[in-house]
Design a protein around this motif. Structure first.
Motif, PDB file in Angstrom:
ATOM      1  N   GLU A  63      88.292  35.146  -4.167  1.00 16.76           N
ATOM      2  CA  GLU A  63      87.843  35.713  -3.154  1.00 16.76           C
ATOM      3  C   GLU A  63      89.054  36.140  -2.239  1.00 16.76           C
ATOM      4  N   GLU A  64      89.937  35.489  -2.567  1.00 19.01           N
ATOM      5  CA  GLU A  64      91.237  36.213  -2.052  1.00 19.01           C
ATOM      6  C   GLU A  64      92.056  37.404  -2.813  1.00 19.01           C
ATOM      7  N   SER A  65      91.782  38.391  -2.154  1.00 20.05           N
ATOM      8  CA  SER A  65      92.412  39.367  -3.153  1.00 20.05           C
ATOM      9  C   SER A  65      92.328  40.746  -2.221  1.00 20.05           C
ATOM     10  N   LEU A  66      92.359  41.920  -2.522  1.00 19.44           N
ATOM     11  CA  LEU A  66      92.587  42.986  -1.452  1.00 19.44           C
ATOM     12  C   LEU A  66      91.313  44.173  -2.266  1.00 19.44           C
ATOM     13  N   PRO A  67      90.758  44.779  -1.807  1.00 20.58           N
ATOM     14  CA  PRO A  67      89.909  46.038  -2.063  1.00 20.58           C
ATOM     15  C   PRO A  67      89.820  46.786  -3.406  1.00 20.58           C
ATOM     16  N   ASP A  68      91.615  46.930  -3.967  1.00 20.36           N
ATOM     17  CA  ASP A  68      91.659  47.562  -4.792  1.00 20.36           C
ATOM     18  C   ASP A  68      92.109  46.558  -5.862  1.00 20.36           C
ATOM     19  N   CYS A  69      91.831  45.772  -5.612  1.00 28.88           N
ATOM     20  CA  CYS A  69      91.746  44.491  -7.282  1.00 28.88           C
ATOM     21  C   CYS A  69      91.272  44.183  -7.860  1.00 28.88           C
ATOM     22  N   PRO A  70      91.248  44.312  -9.460  1.00 26.34           N
ATOM     23  CA  PRO A  70      90.793  44.539 -10.674  1.00 26.34           C
ATOM     24  C   PRO A  70      89.808  42.926 -11.175  1.00 26.34           C
ATOM     25  N   ASN A  71      89.960  42.337  -9.482  1.00 25.62           N
ATOM     26  CA  ASN A  71      88.845  40.992 -10.211  1.00 25.62           C
ATOM     27  C   ASN A  71      87.611  41.745  -9.176  1.00 25.62           C
ATOM     28  N   LYS A  72      87.624  42.615  -8.965  1.00 29.27           N
ATOM     29  CA  LYS A  72      86.359  43.015  -7.621  1.00 29.27           C
ATOM     30  C   LYS A  72      85.216  43.933  -9.114  1.00 29.27           C
ATOM     31  N   ASN A  73      86.279  44.483 -10.193  1.00 26.81           N
ATOM     32  CA  ASN A  73      85.616  44.736 -10.700  1.00 26.81           C
ATOM     33  C   ASN A  73      84.813  44.251 -12.228  1.00 26.81           C
ATOM     34  N   GLU A  74      83.419  43.621 -11.646  1.00 24.97           N
ATOM     35  CA  GLU A  74      82.734  42.657 -12.687  1.00 24.97           C
ATOM     36  C   GLU A  74      82.240  42.910 -13.630  1.00 24.97           C
ATOM     37  N   GLU A  75      81.920  44.467 -13.808  1.00 22.94           N
ATOM     38  CA  GLU A  75      81.805  44.826 -15.259  1.00 22.94           C
ATOM     39  C   GLU A  75      82.964  45.004 -16.665  1.00 22.94           C
ATOM     40  N   VAL A  76      83.673  45.708 -15.697  1.00 22.68           N
ATOM     41  CA  VAL A  76      84.630  45.309 -16.918  1.00 22.68           C
ATOM     42  C   VAL A  76      85.118  44.221 -17.191  1.00 22.68           C
ATOM     43  N   GLN A  77      85.123  43.327 -16.219  1.00 20.48           N
ATOM     44  CA  GLN A  77      85.641  41.590 -16.330  1.00 20.48           C
ATOM     45  C   GLN A  77      84.630  41.200 -17.087  1.00 20.48           C
ATOM     46  N   ALA A  78      82.809  41.863 -17.263  1.00 20.16           N
ATOM     47  CA  ALA A  78      81.722  40.632 -18.175  1.00 20.16           C
ATOM     48  C   ALA A  78      81.782  41.397 -19.353  1.00 20.16           C
ATOM     49  N   LYS A  79      82.775  42.618 -19.525  1.00 21.72           N
ATOM     50  CA  LYS A  79      82.837  43.332 -20.711  1.00 21.72           C
ATOM     51  C   LYS A  79      83.724  42.365 -21.393  1.00 21.72           C
TER      52      LYS A  79
END
Length: 218
Positions: free
Chosen positions: A24-40
């Protein structure tokens, strides 16, 4: 926010919540927020070879952290993965070092297949390179053949490939065509004795020419 419009910028992130598992400690452009890629990515880690590589890489990291050198960790990783036949892909400029590495790998019971960059003996004129763009000033100067190195390793069916000292771009081509997993033992930097991080460490002092107009914190 549409993810396709995001430009990831981890190099300038001061939070790095991901390194502590605090996503949750992340900026709007953080890769953590790309749930699709992280799941893949997580799904791909479950594939047999990927899981083996990732699992053993984690073991090597933990067991050798600050203790073992790169070549020791390379051998540990290969052993844990069950890689027996090692492809040693090296530059002519590191022939002496390649021989030593070959002997070390062999001593530790690996079978070593080594291929030099100049294999094939093809003149640079084959690539339409002119005399003024060669080191010797002659267009019959022998070109590096990284694609040949890769194809020869594929033919030999190496389990694992170790890249040693290839030029920028030549390493790109060998990585493009190698079929087996690979790692880099050493990269070429003739000016620094093959220590490419030296100018990075000195970029705020003696090697400011990398970006001389930058303002540095004192």
């Amino acid at each position: 926010m549409e993810r396709k419009n995001v430009m990831y910028n981890c190099a300038n992130c001061g939070l790095q919540g991901c390194t502590r598992g605090v996503l949750e400690e992340s900026l709007p452009d953080c890769p953590n927020k790309n749930e699709e890629v992280q799941a893949k990515a997580k799904a791909l880690y479950q594939e047999e070879e990927n899981k083996k590589i990732a699992y053993n890489a984690a073991l090597v990291e933990a067991q050798g952290y600050g203790i073992k050198t790169r070549i020791e960790e390379t051998m540990d990783f290969a052993q844990k993965c069950g890689y027996k036949k090692i492809g040693l892909i090296f530059c002519k400029g590191l022939s002496k070092e390649a021989k030593i590495v070959h002997n070390i790998f062999t001593y530790h019971d690996f079978t070593v297949i080594s291929v030099i960059c100049k294999n094939g003996g093809t003149a640079k004129s084959f690539l339409d390179i002119s005399e003024e763009d060669t080191i010797s000033g002659k267009c019959d100067e022998v070109m590096c053949n990284p694609i040949g190195q890769a194809l020869l390793m594929n033919e030999q069916q190496t389990d694992f490939n170790v890249i040693m000292g290839l030029c920028v771009g030549h390493d790109t081509l060998v990585m493009k065509y190698l079929e087996a997993p690979m790692t880099t033992l050493a990269v070429k930097d003739r000016v620094t004795g093959h220590n490419p991080l030296a100018p990075i460490y000195l970029s705020e002092s003696y090697y400011k020419k990398l970006y001389p107009k930058a303002k540095f914190k004192k």
